[in-house]
Write a protein that holds these residues in place. Structure first.
Motif, PDB file in Angstrom:
ATOM      1  N   UNK A  97       0.866  -1.138   0.133  1.00 32.08           N
ATOM      2  CA  UNK A  97      -0.046   0.016   0.036  1.00 32.08           C
ATOM      3  C   UNK A  97       0.813   1.157  -0.121  1.00 32.08           C
ATOM      4  N   UNK A  98       2.037   1.139   0.733  1.00 25.14           N
ATOM      5  CA  UNK A  98       2.899   2.240   0.714  1.00 25.14           C
ATOM      6  C   UNK A  98       4.092   2.503  -0.318  1.00 25.14           C
ATOM      7  N   UNK A  99       4.392   1.439  -0.500  1.00 29.06           N
ATOM      8  CA  UNK A  99       5.580   1.445  -1.487  1.00 29.06           C
ATOM      9  C   UNK A  99       5.343   0.867  -2.961  1.00 29.06           C
ATOM     10  N   UNK A 100       4.228   0.156  -3.149  1.00 31.12           N
ATOM     11  CA  UNK A 100       3.910  -0.730  -4.233  1.00 31.12           C
ATOM     12  C   UNK A 100       4.059   0.078  -5.518  1.00 31.12           C
ATOM     13  N   UNK A 101       4.592  -0.568  -6.400  1.00 29.92           N
ATOM     14  CA  UNK A 101       4.796   0.230  -7.802  1.00 29.92           C
ATOM     15  C   UNK A 101       5.429   1.195  -7.774  1.00 29.92           C
ATOM     16  N   UNK A 102       6.493   1.417  -6.907  1.00 28.95           N
ATOM     17  CA  UNK A 102       7.364   2.446  -6.928  1.00 28.95           C
ATOM     18  C   UNK A 102       6.617   3.918  -6.646  1.00 28.95           C
ATOM     19  N   UNK A 103       5.418   3.727  -5.926  1.00 26.25           N
ATOM     20  CA  UNK A 103       4.558   4.972  -5.800  1.00 26.25           C
ATOM     21  C   UNK A 103       5.430   5.973  -4.745  1.00 26.25           C
ATOM     22  N   UNK A 104       6.201   5.418  -3.997  1.00 27.86           N
ATOM     23  CA  UNK A 104       7.139   6.606  -2.996  1.00 27.86           C
ATOM     24  C   UNK A 104       8.349   6.258  -3.007  1.00 27.86           C
ATOM     25  N   UNK A 105       9.352   6.197  -3.983  1.00 25.77           N
ATOM     26  CA  UNK A 105      10.784   5.882  -4.039  1.00 25.77           C
ATOM     27  C   UNK A 105      11.591   6.458  -2.848  1.00 25.77           C
ATOM     28  N   UNK A 106      11.150   7.661  -2.363  1.00 21.65           N
ATOM     29  CA  UNK A 106      11.671   8.247  -1.165  1.00 21.65           C
ATOM     30  C   UNK A 106      11.515   7.381   0.203  1.00 21.65           C
ATOM     31  N   UNK A 107      10.264   7.066   0.247  1.00 19.61           N
ATOM     32  CA  UNK A 107       9.669   6.190   1.584  1.00 19.61           C
ATOM     33  C   UNK A 107      10.536   4.702   1.529  1.00 19.61           C
ATOM     34  N   UNK A 109      13.279   3.980   0.016  1.00 21.18           N
ATOM     35  CA  UNK A 109      14.773   4.138   0.333  1.00 21.18           C
ATOM     36  C   UNK A 109      14.796   4.452   1.969  1.00 21.18           C
ATOM     37  N   UNK A 110      14.155   5.162   2.748  1.00 25.09           N
ATOM     38  CA  UNK A 110      14.093   5.458   4.186  1.00 25.09           C
ATOM     39  C   UNK A 110      14.026   3.885   4.929  1.00 25.09           C
ATOM     40  N   UNK A 111      12.828   3.243   4.026  1.00 25.85           N
ATOM     41  CA  UNK A 111      12.161   2.102   4.832  1.00 25.85           C
ATOM     42  C   UNK A 111      13.555   0.932   4.781  1.00 25.85           C
ATOM     43  N   UNK A 112      14.215   1.071   3.823  1.00 22.60           N
ATOM     44  CA  UNK A 112      15.234  -0.126   3.584  1.00 22.60           C
ATOM     45  C   UNK A 112      16.474   0.298   4.337  1.00 22.60           C
ATOM     46  N   UNK A 113      16.810   1.552   4.185  1.00 23.73           N
ATOM     47  CA  UNK A 113      18.038   2.085   5.137  1.00 23.73           C
ATOM     48  C   UNK A 113      17.702   2.017   6.526  1.00 23.73           C
ATOM     49  N   UNK A 114      16.775   2.120   7.152  1.00 27.68           N
ATOM     50  CA  UNK A 114      16.261   1.879   8.490  1.00 27.68           C
ATOM     51  C   UNK A 114      16.376   0.593   9.134  1.00 27.68           C
ATOM     52  N   UNK A 115      16.566  -0.486   8.157  1.00 30.88           N
ATOM     53  CA  UNK A 115      16.471  -1.972   8.604  1.00 30.88           C
ATOM     54  C   UNK A 115      15.165  -2.207   8.438  1.00 30.88           C
ATOM     55  N   UNK A 116      14.083  -1.930   7.554  1.00 27.97           N
ATOM     56  CA  UNK A 116      12.866  -2.313   7.255  1.00 27.97           C
ATOM     57  C   UNK A 116      12.118  -2.156   8.692  1.00 27.97           C
ATOM     58  N   UNK A 117      12.065  -0.810   9.187  1.00 26.70           N
ATOM     59  CA  UNK A 117      11.322  -0.428  10.444  1.00 26.70           C
ATOM     60  C   UNK A 117      10.072   0.048  10.045  1.00 26.70           C
ATOM     61  N   UNK A 121       6.347   3.099   7.864  1.00 28.16           N
ATOM     62  CA  UNK A 121       5.143   3.096   6.809  1.00 28.16           C
ATOM     63  C   UNK A 121       3.672   3.275   7.677  1.00 28.16           C
ATOM     64  N   UNK A 122       3.649   2.825   8.952  1.00 26.39           N
ATOM     65  CA  UNK A 122       2.516   3.056   9.751  1.00 26.39           C
ATOM     66  C   UNK A 122       2.227   4.579  10.192  1.00 26.39           C
TER      67      UNK A 122
END
Length: 124
Positions: A97-107, A109-117, A121-122
């Motif tokens: 819902x938050x990242x699918x189909x590259x709808x928010x690449x910036x988010x 990037x933050x999500x992956x760099x945070x260690x998948x926190x 997304x919540x």
């Protein structure tokens, strides 16, 4: 980079890279990610989340519901192995819902760099 691509391919037997520079993960269902603009393992992780999250929870590739569920669970398990994560179906739904189909690449990037926190997304 190449090593990580091969690690991902090991999780998806029968996968291959076609002439369009697409990593075909599951040929039967045409689950794939484009390798254009992928220069690091992290770039590929972005794409795996953005382009495969839907198949982990919503894909209707078969006429029987149990087959769809088995397929979804299988893709989720393989993506978890590729990323070193243990996402649940519910978490993957939020990821889609938050990242699918590259709808928010910036988010992404933050999500992956945070260690998948998942809290990132919540908050949205």
């Amino acid at each position: 980079m190449t090593d990580y691509v091969f690690e991902v391919m090991k999780q998806f037997p029968g996968s291959f890279i076609n002439y369009n520079n697409e990593l075909i993960l599951i040929p039967k269902t045409n689950l794939y990610v484009g390798l254009y603009n992928v220069n690091t393992p992290t770039d590929l992780k972005f794409k795996l989340l953005e382009w495969c999250s839907r198949d982990c929870i919503y894909a209707l590739r078969y006429s029987q519901e149990w087959r769809n569920r088995r397929y979804q669970d299988d893709v989720l398990s393989r993506i978890n192995k590729c990323l070193g994560t243990n996402f649940t179906r519910e978490e993957m739904e939020l990821i889609y819902e938050r990242l699918g189909y590259s709808c928010n690449r910036e988010l992404t990037m933050k999500f992956v760099s945070s260690g998948y926190d998942m809290k990132l997304l919540e908050e949205r």
